[in-house]
Design a protein around this motif. Structure first.
Motif: not given
Length: 649
Positions: A304-318, A330-343
């Motif tokens: 299977x495959x899936x995707x997310x799409x938004x103009x609101x994404x912050x994006x980080x990777x390692x 590894x990548x994370x995409x999330x809105x600015x209001x999310x507390x996802x700095x360690x995602x």
């Protein structure tokens, strides 16, 4: 008088018999240790050792998809080509496809089995269906839709043992709103977030167990064929798309700065920002203004495959460090209001742990995507709740990416056997939780593992004592929602904990479980395959466990009946009478505590109960015993702990 006396005597005897029956154990060795009948028989396709047989086959579905998302109307329009390969020994004159979007129609079968979705849609609008038999000419196909399934009546049957057919389908649907089940569109501070899954017509599985497996999509998850995916998603140019697999055209959809940062992330164990929170609202963070951009992804050997799409994404990777010197991203995409700095840190650690312990992560990218699909897994990407943070975020990410191994790599049938999906995954989560950052968030005691938050053994004892609780081998769609987590997740995971830590031991279990994963990677094992594999590899007849824990919700209750010195002299040792009172058996630990404070543990194996309901355990020793205790560590699901301890007067 004589007749009255006889009646009174008979009544007294009956009362005595009833009292004895009430006090008698429910345990019957002949029932517990009867030969276990596996759900599926052994044949040339599936062997007695739980491995694929000499004639094992599995069909394949490769997809090429082009889709366009219109955020304003929430309309997703697509065209796809499915190349279907029939490896079975049978010619196939029809194909069955899954149309999961029809689940959101008001007359869908699933609308009568649960409370969601909160917003109904028209489901799929199928524009055309054609086939190419290899000659290059497209032929229209007769097709019919039944709820969430579509049957294609082929003009020519697909030949057995390698025959192929190409199916071309044009379709569209309206993305359901928040919360639409396993996909949705949801608002964030800087724009809507689209979580797109179950979004294209997908081949049902045709296998040796049922032929076409066409269980309708009610709410239980998936059963899909493996293949390669090449897909393109066209969106407005200000949107970021995070999709399963590898992005093939970064030069078309990213800025030079973002491409440079991604390359840096591929070589960094620390999280690298690809698009910072400050840049989300900056037009310069997109390669062009106005119009659309097409994102091109490829993913090999996936179901299977899936995707997310938004103009609101912050994006980080390692970088993810995999066995044998390999790496992934590894990548994370999330809105600015999310507390996802360690995602991304959480995602990287989880993938590295599961890869080291069980089987290497097989794809080039792993993605966390933030939205309102509270926790949902797809190959290479997970949808996690944007409000999760800290410990709950770690738990969520580890669990959802853990589904990579079950059922994305080991392709069991989630739509029927939820415990082989959620139970297996919750099991491996427990140990990841202990391992992460030296146990920062351990132990794992959440709603999936110990629903009441207490000792897991005591919590699961409550679950299996519930007469309304279904058994693990119960069909996924027949398990009521209030039992879904306690049974499929919690009991499924606890059964493997018992198997690993109490029945087989970590060394035998881990070796067999790793081989099971490697043997059935990218294949479709059944419950019988798992049962047989673990028995054969671990060298243990486990029919009593499969029957008691998986086929039934049998309860476990052992008791200490009596403690006395051997031949009346403690210097000759102790004789401890233990009893098995209920239908489940498990190996147990008997602990004797002596008058000097010392203790001795004796293991009581399950074989003790093959011919006995009570048994006298003789323990060598020279001191007086002051107490005898069963399961002193409280690791077994005891129904009654009060009879586990006997103090010697």
């Amino acid at each position: 008088m004589k007749a009255l006396a006889l009646c009174m005597a008979g009544a007294l005897a009956l009362a005595t018999t009833l009292a004895a029956a009430t006090d008698a154990p429910r345990y019957d060795p002949l029932q517990t240790f009867a030969p276990f009948t596996y759900p599926d028989p052994v044949n040339a396709y599936r062997s007695g050792d739980g491995k694929p047989g000499p004639l094992f086959w599995q069909n394949r579905a490769d997809y090429t998809i082009e889709a366009t998302l219109d955020p304003a109307s929430r309309l997703l329009t697509g065209r796809e080509t499915i190349t279907y390969t029939n490896h079975s020994p049978n010619a196939l004159d029809v194909l069955w496809l899954q149309l999961d979007q029809n689940r959101y129609k008001p007359d869908a079968r699933g609308a009568f089995t649960s409370e969601f979705p909160t917003e109904f849609t028209q489901g799929y609008r199928i524009a055309s269906v054609e086939v190419d038999d290899g000659s290059g000419q497209l032929k229209p196909v007769k097709w019919g839709v039944s709820d969430t399934r579509m049957q294609l009546r082929l003009p020519e049957a697909v030949k057995p043992k390698g025959g192929t057919v190409r199916v071309h389908i044009a379709w569209s649907f309206t993305v359901p709103g928040e919360f639409g089940g396993r996909m949705d569109v949801n608002a964030s501070r800087n724009g809507d977030i689209f979580e797109i899954a179950q979004w294209y017509p997908r081949l049902c599985v045709y296998d040796d167990l049922r032929g076409w497996d066409t269980a309708p999509y009610l709410n239980s998850e998936f059963y899909l064929e493996y293949g390669d995916f090449d897909y393109k998603v066209t969106v407005p140019s200000d949107m970021i798309v995070a999709g399963s697999g590898e992005l093939l055209n970064p030069q078309d959809v990213l800025t030079p700065t973002q491409i440079k940062r991604l390359d840096e992330a591929r070589h960094s164990d620390r999280t690298v920002m690809i698009r910072t929170p400050a840049e989300v609202t900056q037009p310069s963070s997109r390669p062009k203004q106005g119009g659309t951009l097409t994102w091109h992804f490829r993913m090999r050997n996936t179901r299977d495959v899936a995707f997310g799409a938004s103009r609101a994404y912050v994006w980080d990777a390692a970088r993810i460090n995999l066995p044998h010197g390999k790496t992934a991203l590894a990548m994370s995409v999330y809105p600015v209001e999310s507390e996802w700095s360690r995602a991304t840190e959480f995602l990287k650690a989880s993938v590295e742990y599961f890869s080291k312990e069980w089987f290497p992560y097989p794809w080039p990218v792993a993605i966390n995507e933030a939205g309102t699909a509270g926790g949902m897994e797809y190959p290479g990407i997970t949808f996690d709740h944007k409000r999760a943070k800290g410990k709950s975020l770690h738990m969520l990410i580890a669990h959802e990416i853990g589904h990579t191994w079950f059922p994305m790599i080991v392709g069991s049938n989630e739509r029927r056997d939820a415990w082989m999906d959620e139970g297996f995954n919750t099991f491996v989560d427990i140990y990841e939780d202990e391992a992460f950052n030296h146990g920062e968030f351990a132990p794992k005691r959440d709603g999936e593992y110990a629903p009441g938050g207490g000792n897991p053994a005591d919590e699961i004892a409550k679950v299996i004592a519930d007469p309304q609780a279904p058994a693990l081998l119960n069909g996924a769609d027949m398990t009521p929602e209030n039992y879904r987590h306690p049974i499929s997740y919690f009991k499924g995971a606890f059964g493997l904990v018992l198997l690993r830590e109490q029945i087989l031991g970590p060394e035998r279990f881990d070796d067999a479980f790793r081989k099971y994963i490697a043997t059935w990677a990218f294949r479709h094992p059944s419950p019988s395959d798992f049962f047989r594999f673990m028995e054969s590899e671990a060298g243990e007849d486990l029919g009593w466990f499969w029957r008691g824990w998986y086929q039934h919700n049998w309860t476990f209750d052992m008791a200490v009946r009596k403690v006395e010195p051997v031949d009346g002299d403690w210097s000759h040792g102790a004789a401890v009478t233990v009893a098995n009172l209920d239908r489940l058996v498990l190996p147990n630990t008997l602990r004797l505590t002596y008058d000097d404070g010392s203790a001795k543990d004796v293991r009581v194996p399950v074989e003790t109960w093959q011919q006995h309901r009570e048994y006298v355990v003789r323990v060598a020793g020279s001191r007086k015993v002051v107490s005898a205790t069963l399961d002193p560590a409280h690791v077994l699901p005891e129904a009654d702990r009060a009879n586990d301890l006997l103090k010697v007067k």
